[in-house]
Write a protein that holds these residues in place. Structure first.
Motif, mmCIF file in Angstrom:
data_model
loop_
_atom_site.group_PDB
_atom_site.id
_atom_site.type_symbol
_atom_site.label_atom_id
_atom_site.label_comp_id
_atom_site.label_asym_id
_atom_site.label_seq_id
_atom_site.Cartn_x
_atom_site.Cartn_y
_atom_site.Cartn_z
ATOM 1 N N GLN A 32 2.624 -31.148 23.853
ATOM 2 C CA GLN A 32 2.289 -31.213 25.286
ATOM 3 C C GLN A 32 0.988 -30.456 25.560
ATOM 4 O OE1 GLN A 32 5.569 -29.903 27.686
ATOM 5 N NE2 GLN A 32 4.603 -30.501 29.599
ATOM 6 N N ALA A 33 0.835 -29.287 24.959
ATOM 7 C CA ALA A 33 -0.388 -28.492 25.135
ATOM 8 C C ALA A 33 -1.591 -29.238 24.556
ATOM 9 C CB ALA A 33 -0.228 -27.122 24.475
ATOM 10 N N LEU A 36 -2.720 -31.825 26.985
ATOM 11 C CA LEU A 36 -3.461 -31.218 28.096
ATOM 12 C C LEU A 36 -4.899 -30.917 27.672
ATOM 13 C CD1 LEU A 36 -0.796 -28.711 29.518
ATOM 14 C CD2 LEU A 36 -1.668 -30.778 30.649
ATOM 15 N N PHE A 40 -8.478 -32.416 29.052
ATOM 16 C CA PHE A 40 -9.524 -31.498 29.479
ATOM 17 C C PHE A 40 -10.858 -31.889 28.838
ATOM 18 C CE2 PHE A 40 -11.758 -27.384 28.783
ATOM 19 C CZ PHE A 40 -11.918 -26.993 30.104
ATOM 20 N N LEU A 113 1.823 -23.483 25.835
ATOM 21 C CA LEU A 113 1.860 -23.996 27.208
ATOM 22 C C LEU A 113 1.632 -22.883 28.218
ATOM 23 C CD1 LEU A 113 4.718 -26.658 27.320
ATOM 24 C CD2 LEU A 113 2.260 -27.001 27.609
ATOM 25 N N LYS A 128 -1.943 -25.513 31.898
ATOM 26 C CA LYS A 128 -2.369 -26.526 32.868
ATOM 27 C C LYS A 128 -3.165 -25.896 34.004
ATOM 28 C CE LYS A 128 -0.502 -30.471 35.352
ATOM 29 N NZ LYS A 128 0.701 -31.261 35.598
ATOM 30 N N GLU A 129 -2.705 -24.741 34.477
ATOM 31 C CA GLU A 129 -3.396 -24.029 35.560
ATOM 32 C C GLU A 129 -4.727 -23.460 35.074
ATOM 33 O OE1 GLU A 129 -3.942 -22.318 39.418
ATOM 34 O OE2 GLU A 129 -2.819 -24.023 38.644
ATOM 35 N N ARG A 132 -7.182 -26.258 34.942
ATOM 36 C CA ARG A 132 -7.574 -26.648 36.306
ATOM 37 C C ARG A 132 -8.594 -25.663 36.864
ATOM 38 N NH1 ARG A 132 -7.084 -25.306 41.220
ATOM 39 N NH2 ARG A 132 -5.681 -23.572 40.856
#
Length: 140
Positions: A32-33, A36, A40, A113, A128-129, A132
């Motif tokens: 999952q990481a 992401l 990116f 994560l 994720k944050e 972002r």
């Protein structure tokens, strides 16, 4: 005695099953990481943000060493990086004369994560944050 041996075998099997479940969960989180991080990189490339040579900051100083890695920093303090292939790096290193002259070899790590998990309160952040926020800093 036979009951005790049976109990030990059950405990051993339960521990093995627990370890396998933990490994599967860790592998799923790593995947999952990685997804992401791949997203990116796509956003950076689409916006024309070029990769740059990454340097490894020396912990507790303003010095940094060459790494031979080309990519993007994930944190303003340049302690985390990402190469063009999507590999995740923890860049902070200890000082050394040889490293000052020749640079350092930093090996990729499995991306988490949660960045800084287990650190002091307020120092951990979901990946994720972090991504972002980094895109926001770059105006993307």
């Amino acid at each position: 005695m036979d009951d005790q041996a049976s109990w030990r075998e059950q405990r051993r099997e339960a521990a093995a099953a627990h370890a396998e479940a933990l490994d599967r969960r860790k592998a799923a989180e790593t995947q999952q990481a990685r997804e992401l991080l791949a997203g990116f990189i796509e956003k950076l490339r689409a916006a024309g943000v070029e990769p740059q040579p990454l340097r490894a900051p020396v912990v507790g100083s303003g010095t940094s060493y060459r790494t031979g890695i080309t990519g993007w920093y994930l944190r303003r303090n340049k302690s985390l990086g990402l190469d063009t292939e999507g590999n995740f790096y923890i860049l902070g290193v200890q000082p050394g004369l040889k490293a000052r002259v020749l640079g350092v070899q930093v090996l990729p790590s499995e991306p988490p994560l949660i960045i800084g998990l287990g650190a002091r309160d307020g120092e951990s952040l979901p990946l994720k944050e972090l991504l972002r926020l980094r895109l926001e800093e770059l105006g993307l």
